[in-house]
Design an enzyme around this catalytic site. Sequence first.
Site, short mmCIF file in Angstrom:
data_model
loop_
_atom_site.label_atom_id
_atom_site.label_comp_id
_atom_site.label_asym_id
_atom_site.label_seq_id
_atom_site.Cartn_x
_atom_site.Cartn_y
_atom_site.Cartn_z
N SER A 37 -11.41 -41.49 20.97
CA SER A 37 -12.47 -42.96 20.58
C SER A 37 -12.45 -44.33 19.78
CB SER A 37 -12.52 -41.95 19.37
OG SER A 37 -13.67 -42.50 18.23
N HIS B 168 -17.06 -34.46 17.92
CA HIS B 168 -15.53 -35.69 17.96
C HIS B 168 -14.43 -35.60 17.17
CE1 HIS B 168 -15.96 -40.01 18.56
NE2 HIS B 168 -14.69 -40.12 17.74
C1 GCU Z 1 -17.03 -45.08 13.89
C2 GCU Z 1 -17.38 -46.00 15.36
C3 GCU Z 1 -16.97 -45.15 16.69
C4 GCU Z 1 -15.60 -45.20 16.91
C5 GCU Z 1 -15.17 -44.04 16.19
C6 GCU Z 1 -13.60 -43.47 16.06
O1 GCU Z 1 -17.80 -44.10 14.07
O2 GCU Z 1 -18.56 -46.14 14.61
O3 GCU Z 1 -17.01 -47.05 17.66
O4 GCU Z 1 -15.23 -45.17 18.33
O5 GCU Z 1 -14.92 -44.43 14.53
O6 GCU Z 1 -12.72 -44.48 16.09
O7 GCU Z 1 -13.21 -43.00 15.60
#
Ligand code: GCU
Length: 407
Positions: free
Chosen positions: A243, A387
């Site tokens: 992420s 995710h």
């Molecule tokens: C949010 C953000 C993303 C990021 C994610 C994370 O969703 O919008 O850009 O990658 O957090 O790091 O969990």
Amino acid sequence: MYVQKIPWEANYDESQMPVYTLPDPLRCQDGSTVKTADEWMKKRRGELLRMFKDVMYGELPPLPDRVRYELLSEKRDARGGKAIRREVRIHLEMNNGRSHHIDMLYYLPAKASGKVPVFVGLTFIGNHVITDEPDARITGTAGDQEGNPINRERGFQVRRFPIDTILERGYALAVASYHDVFPDRLTGWETSIYQLFFQGEELKRPKGYSCIGAWAWGISRMLDYLETVPEIDGAKAAVFGHSRLGKTSLWAGVTDERFKLVCVNDSGCGGAALSRRLYGETLFSMCNFHSIGKYWFTETLEAKAAHPEDLPLDQHELIALVAPRAVAVHSAIEDQWADPKGEYLSAYYAGPVFRLFGKTPLESENPPEIEHPVGTDVSYYCRNGKHDLLLSDWQHYMDMADRIFGK
Ligand code: GCU
């Protein structure tokens, strides 16, 4: 056609996407086209890297005047005898008296016969969330803030770190909390590693620097230490991240060529995903509706985020900067916010640069089936589910590492 506006609504309809043209990674600023690996390394790589620094991730912070390593603990029979576990404090010190530290936790396979390759990355929260071991230190407390304390629950994210499997496959694993490098919030600058180099007003948001730049720098400082560990083969280091930390692992892999394998998980916008697609999260939403864009990236990106079509770069060129080393891009199909297709296309369009080096890029413009990893030097895997960073991601990263490191 989809238009980015307030109130924000993400686009998930391919037919609404803008028609876009990607910049050609091989085309130099003077209009010439790179034809050889040598030209790429001597001419184009530098100018492209410069652009990513100027526009997105900022300068890498300098090195501190002194670095000192303190062994905080060692357990030679950790995890039922499977692991040697160490905790090490990386002291970063300046001649003017300022200092900062990063607490690293690492595991070595207890039964290894020689030096082992290592996976290096940052954790969300702290080191204690990757393990149930009651004597692992709680770290990342710089992330504590009113109304949003860090999660001190041990093992909270063990599902993301199949430590025993990683060790069984003959790899070492090293982590540190991202909060130790830069507490993940808008005002994090003041207690980040930047306080070594800036003060007062300037420290509120040092011009031309970013949080992701700091996190990536922190990973490099971890590798500096790991290279000195007798049980580790520093020439076989892989960087990983999920992420926002996947955005970070990509930047760390680009800027630190000691990483021979770059593992990028669900990194999305500002990571592997193409910015011009305007699918799911966009640079505009990141910078205008969430505070994250206001410190993860440079102030220059914030100013330009509404018009990715005008940027002199796109993220396939960031992946290209890993060449000739190896890169593994992962997505999860239910993680549409991160634009799995945009992550695939980015890896695909980095292909011409890998080809210059005789490396094998991704073959098809169409993403593979879910749960079917593809590629060798540039690989891509989209798994089922949400995710997250899961065992199947690790299995694929390690399959790739087995190949790259000749295990
Ligand atoms: C949010 C953000 C993303 C990021 C994610 C994370 O969703 O919008 O850009 O990658 O957090 O790091 O969990």
